[in-house]
Structures are given as structure tokens and as C-alpha cells.
Design a protein around this motif. Structure first.
Motif, PDB file in Angstrom:
ATOM      1  N   MET A   1       0.836  -1.199   0.000  1.00 36.51           N
ATOM      2  CA  MET A   1       0.000   0.000   0.000  1.00 36.51           C
ATOM      3  C   MET A   1       0.876   1.257   0.000  1.00 36.51           C
ATOM      4  SD  MET A   1      -2.688   1.261   2.893  1.00 36.51           S
ATOM      5  CE  MET A   1      -4.281   1.727   2.259  1.00 36.51           C
ATOM      6  N   ILE A   2       0.618   2.161  -0.940  1.00 37.27           N
ATOM      7  CA  ILE A   2       1.417   3.389  -0.986  1.00 37.27           C
ATOM      8  C   ILE A   2       0.589   4.560  -0.456  1.00 37.27           C
ATOM      9  CG2 ILE A   2       2.574   5.055  -2.498  1.00 37.27           C
ATOM     10  CD1 ILE A   2       3.594   2.708  -4.114  1.00 37.27           C
ATOM     11  N   VAL A   3       1.172   5.269   0.521  1.00 35.14           N
ATOM     12  CA  VAL A   3       0.487   6.412   1.143  1.00 35.14           C
ATOM     13  C   VAL A   3       1.223   7.694   0.768  1.00 35.14           C
ATOM     14  CG1 VAL A   3      -0.231   7.467   3.332  1.00 35.14           C
ATOM     15  CG2 VAL A   3      -0.215   4.975   3.121  1.00 35.14           C
ATOM     16  N   LEU A   4       0.479   8.690   0.297  1.00 32.72           N
ATOM     17  CA  LEU A   4       1.039  10.032   0.144  1.00 32.72           C
ATOM     18  C   LEU A   4       0.554  10.839   1.344  1.00 32.72           C
ATOM     19  CD1 LEU A   4       1.440  12.419  -2.790  1.00 32.72           C
ATOM     20  CD2 LEU A   4       0.010  13.172  -0.882  1.00 32.72           C
ATOM     21  N   SER A   5       1.494  11.481   2.039  1.00 30.40           N
ATOM     22  CA  SER A   5       1.091  12.204   3.251  1.00 30.40           C
ATOM     23  C   SER A   5       1.531  13.659   3.203  1.00 30.40           C
ATOM     24  CB  SER A   5       1.661  11.510   4.491  1.00 30.40           C
ATOM     25  OG  SER A   5       3.043  11.302   4.327  1.00 30.40           O
ATOM     26  N   VAL A   6       0.778  14.477   3.949  1.00 29.44           N
ATOM     27  CA  VAL A   6       1.012  15.925   3.944  1.00 29.44           C
ATOM     28  C   VAL A   6       1.017  16.437   5.383  1.00 29.44           C
ATOM     29  CG1 VAL A   6       0.141  18.146   3.073  1.00 29.44           C
ATOM     30  CG2 VAL A   6      -0.300  16.045   1.771  1.00 29.44           C
ATOM     31  N   GLU A   7       1.992  17.289   5.707  1.00 32.71           N
ATOM     32  CA  GLU A   7       2.074  17.902   7.040  1.00 32.71           C
ATOM     33  C   GLU A   7       2.283  19.412   6.847  1.00 32.71           C
ATOM     34  OE1 GLU A   7       2.117  17.548  10.481  1.00 32.71           O
ATOM     35  OE2 GLU A   7       3.000  19.544  10.626  1.00 32.71           O
ATOM     36  N   SER A   8       1.441  20.210   7.519  1.00 33.81           N
ATOM     37  CA  SER A   8       1.605  21.668   7.410  1.00 33.81           C
ATOM     38  C   SER A   8       1.099  22.357   8.675  1.00 33.81           C
ATOM     39  CB  SER A   8       0.822  22.198   6.192  1.00 33.81           C
ATOM     40  OG  SER A   8      -0.567  22.143   6.457  1.00 33.81           O
ATOM     41  N   SER A   9       1.209  21.685   9.833  1.00 33.51           N
ATOM     42  CA  SER A   9       0.530  22.215  11.024  1.00 33.51           C
ATOM     43  C   SER A   9       1.202  23.435  11.640  1.00 33.51           C
ATOM     44  CB  SER A   9       0.396  21.119  12.079  1.00 33.51           C
ATOM     45  OG  SER A   9       1.670  20.741  12.529  1.00 33.51           O
ATOM     46  N   CYS A  10       2.500  23.623  11.348  1.00 32.06           N
ATOM     47  CA  CYS A  10       3.191  24.768  11.955  1.00 32.06           C
ATOM     48  C   CYS A  10       4.030  25.488  10.903  1.00 32.06           C
ATOM     49  CB  CYS A  10       4.025  24.290  13.144  1.00 32.06           C
ATOM     50  SG  CYS A  10       4.652  25.644  14.134  1.00 32.06           S
ATOM     51  N   ASP A  11       5.342  25.316  10.932  1.00 32.93           N
ATOM     52  CA  ASP A  11       6.170  26.073   9.989  1.00 32.93           C
ATOM     53  C   ASP A  11       6.990  25.183   9.064  1.00 32.93           C
ATOM     54  OD1 ASP A  11       7.735  25.216  12.083  1.00 32.93           O
ATOM     55  OD2 ASP A  11       8.955  27.014  12.199  1.00 32.93           O
ATOM     56  N   GLU A  12       6.536  23.944   8.862  1.00 37.14           N
ATOM     57  CA  GLU A  12       7.167  23.081   7.872  1.00 37.14           C
ATOM     58  C   GLU A  12       6.113  22.609   6.870  1.00 37.14           C
ATOM     59  OE1 GLU A  12       8.610  22.123  11.115  1.00 37.14           O
ATOM     60  OE2 GLU A  12      10.586  22.932  10.591  1.00 37.14           O
ATOM     61  N   THR A  13       6.413  22.757   5.579  1.00 41.93           N
ATOM     62  CA  THR A  13       5.532  22.201   4.556  1.00 41.93           C
ATOM     63  C   THR A  13       6.183  20.903   4.117  1.00 41.93           C
ATOM     64  OG1 THR A  13       5.393  24.483   3.745  1.00 41.93           O
ATOM     65  CG2 THR A  13       4.233  22.801   2.473  1.00 41.93           C
ATOM     66  N   SER A  14       5.480  19.791   4.257  1.00 38.95           N
ATOM     67  CA  SER A  14       6.135  18.521   3.959  1.00 38.95           C
ATOM     68  C   SER A  14       5.186  17.542   3.273  1.00 38.95           C
ATOM     69  CB  SER A  14       6.677  17.913   5.261  1.00 38.95           C
ATOM     70  OG  SER A  14       7.339  16.699   5.014  1.00 38.95           O
TER      71      SER A  14
END
Ligand code: KG4
Ligand code: ZN
Length: 330
Positions: A1-14
Motif C-alpha cells: 500500500m502506498i500512502v502520500l502524506s502531507v504535514e503543514s501544522s506549523c512552519d514546515e511544509t512537507s
């Protein structure tokens, strides 16, 4: 299973791509630290604007680095909170747009679940386990008896430990983010300054506002009297008191709940003094620490948490039903 994930809760865009909750195919992190440094802390409005500027580029780079076709992505996972609301919205909307355009199911992930699951990139989790969560916004002792089940044993009653580190650093003029700078200096000093008792009795709760105020007052008094502050000694004294309470409560939780594994999570998990004390004092259970690059905010940790969350409840946040987000953002 391939997951694309996104994080932007503070000051990092990932954005990250992970295969089978284990193999990190790419993990692109665009940090805004240099921009916020000037202001001595994260400015929410600036953070949101920087996320907007960077998010498309970060998506493209993560997909390029992973060398996989969009058609092969099975799940999109995105941090739904907690965090800065403007920042979260950019990541959530980018993730929703990507999922919708490519017809992929999507899940919203709790940011702290991500920090905890960063450890699963190092070792398979063994239950019951105790996790000490130490970040800029959280300080918690968590008991896990199975995957994706979090029992909070205790938490901070006021400031998070990372917040206290940053405030202490600011008071002595070290800059932002202060945690790593205090940590570095703490390795070179002696614990010569008296610190208040922060043990909070027999509970699993923490309190760091008292020690933070103590350090601020101490520095002001020294300055007023025109005395010389021994900065390394102050850092060592502060770090020693803080890591002592974190480690001793962790040991009590390990013993009380017969834990088989102990892990640390969050930005302060990068702290060398904390890691050293854990290695010296916690020897009766397996100790897992996340790789440095997965300690501070990144999308890989959200991807692995999203993978286990989906394995557990098979629930998706179906964006197509009513066109609005069913992700609870707080
Ligand atoms: O987990 P994180 O990246 O963001 C939040 O979710 O809050 O944690 C950031 C926090 C900041 O307060 C930073 O000063 C602290 O982690 N930090 C450290 C160290 N590296 C990062 N604190 C102490 N020692 C470190 N080496
Ligand atoms: Zn974080």
C-alpha cells in the motif's frame, strides 16, 4: 500500500510517500525557520502564506523523488490538527484537491499520532508500550496497548517542554528555535544554578511554567546586579532539571504498566541530554528513539500513522459526499 502524506501544522511544509508503512520513498520538508527566526517565533499569518507559496513545489518534488506513478497511490493522509489553523488549512486543502483529482481515499491524522509513529520507522512496535511525547506544543505520557490506541497517563498542566526551552533560549538571547541551542550549550556547563522542584508529586502530569519563570527571574536579577551570567551552566541546570522529571516519570510509567517498549516522540526527542539520560537509566525495556530527521515535523510520520490508522479502522474521510471537509480540524 502506498500512502502520500502531507504535514503543514506549523512552519514546515512537507509531503512524503511511504510503501507499506515502512519504506520511505520520499520525504520532502520545506522549513520556514529562517523566516520566523527574525521574529523570535512562528508568526501564524506568515506561516500560512509560506505554506501556500511552497506546497505545490513540495508535492511535485516528493512525487518526483519517489519515482512512482500517481495511479499507484492507495491513500492520502494529512495532518488534521492540532496546529495553527491557517497552516493546517493549506495542507488539508492541498491533500483534498490531490485526492479528489486522482480519485484516492483520504484520512485525517492527529499530529501527535504522527510524532509517536515516527518510531515505527525505526522498529516494529511491541505492546504494551510507553511513549513520552515532548514537542513545542505537547508534553504527554502515553500508554499504548495495541496499534492506534492511545491512553493519556499524564500531560503538562501549563507550558509544553519545547515551549519552555524556546522561552529560556530567548531570555538568554540565543535565538529561535532555542531548544537545540540550549541543548548544545548544556553539554558544556555544570548544573551550578539552583532550580525549583518540578516533580508534581506522584502524578504523571508535568508543569514547566514555574521553572521557565524561575530562569527568567534569575537572568533579570543577574542583569540588574550587573553580575555575569554563566550561560552554559544555566543551560545545564535547566536541562538537568527538565530531563530528570521527564525520565523519572517515564520510568514509573514503564514499571506501573509493565511496558515492553519505551519510545520518545516530538521535537524535543532530538535532545541529546534527554537521550543520554534515557540510555543510562532505562535499561529494563527496549528503548526506541526516532531518527533525528523524523523528530521534528515531517510528512513521513503522518504517512506511517495514517497507514496504521487506516489498517485499524478502514475508515476514510470521504470528501465527495457533500463537497465539504469532514475532517475535524481541531
Ligand atoms: O515537534 P516539533 O517539531 O513541533 C511541534 O509539534 O511542536 O517540536 C519543536 C520543538 C521546539 O520547541 C524546539 O525548540 C524543540 O522542539 N527542539 C528541541 C531540540 N530540538 C528541537 N528542544 C530541546 N533540545 C533539542 N535538541
Ligand atoms: Zn510537531
Amino acid at each position: 500500500m502506498i500512502v502520500l502524506s502531507v504535514e503543514s501544522s506549523c512552519d514546515e511544509t512537507s509531503v512524503s510517500l511511504i510503501r507499506d508503512g515502512k519504506e520511505v520513498l520520499s520525504n520532502v520538508v520545506l522549513s520556514q525557520i529562517d523566516i520566523h527566526k527574525e521574529y523570535g517565533g512562528v508568526v501564524p499569518e506568515i506561516a500560512s502564506r509560506e505554506h501556500i507559496k511552497g506546497v505545490t513545489m513540495v508535492f511535485e518534488e516528493a512525487l518526483r523523488n519517489a519515482k512512482i506513478d500517481k495511479k499507484d497511490i492507495d491513500l492520502v493522509a494529512v495532518t488534521k490538527g492540532p496546529g495553527l489553523i491557517g497552516s493546517l488549512l493549506i495542507g488539508v486543502n492541498a491533500a483534498k484537491a490531490f485526492a479528489y483529482a486522482n480519485d484516492i481515499q483520504i484520512v485525517g491524522v492527529h499530529h501527535i499520532a504522527g510524532h509517536i509513529y515516527a518510531n515505527a520507522l525505526t522498529k516494529d512496535l511491541v505492546f504494551p508500550l510507553i511513549c513520552l511525547v515532548v514537542s513545542g506544543g505537547h508534553t504527554e505520557l502515553i500508554l499504548m496497548k495495541e496499534h492506534y490506541n492511545f491512553i493519556k497517563l499524564g500531560e503538562t498542566m501549563d507550558d509544553a517542554v519545547g515551549e519552555a526551552y524556546d522561552k529560556v533560549a530567548r531570555t538568554i538571547g540565543l535565538g529561535y528555535p532555542g531548544g537545540p541551542l540550549v541543548d548544545k550549550l548544556a553539554a558544556t556547563g555544570k548544573p551550578s544554578y539552583h532550580m525549583p522542584d518540578i516533580s508534581m508529586g506522584d502524578t504523571f502530569d508535568f508543569s514547566f511554567s514555574g521553572i521557565k519563570s524561575h530562569v527568567i527571574n534569575l537572568v533579570h536579577n543577574i542583569n540588574q546586579r550587573n553580575e555575569v551570567l554563566n550561560v552554559p551552566d544555566l543551560c545545564t541546570s535547566f536541562q538537568e532539571a527538565v530531563t530528570e522529571v521527564l525520565v523519572s516519570k517515564s520510568i514509573r510509567a514503564i514499571n506501573e504498566f509493565d511496558a515492553k517498549m519505551f519510545m520518545i516522540a516530538g521535537g524535543v526527542a532530538a535532545n541529546k541530554g534527554l537521550r543520554k539520560k534515557i540510555a543510562e537509566r532505562i535499561t529494563n525495556v527496549e528503548v526506541v528513539v526516532p531518527e533525528f530527521k523524523y523528530c521534528t515535523d515531517n510528512a513521513a510520520m503522518i504517512g506511517i500513522a495514517g497507514y496504521y490508522q487506516f489498517q485499524k479502522d478502514q475508515k476514510v474521510d470521504d470528501m465527495k459526499l457533500n463537497g465539504s471537509s469532514r475532517l475535524n480540524l481541531i
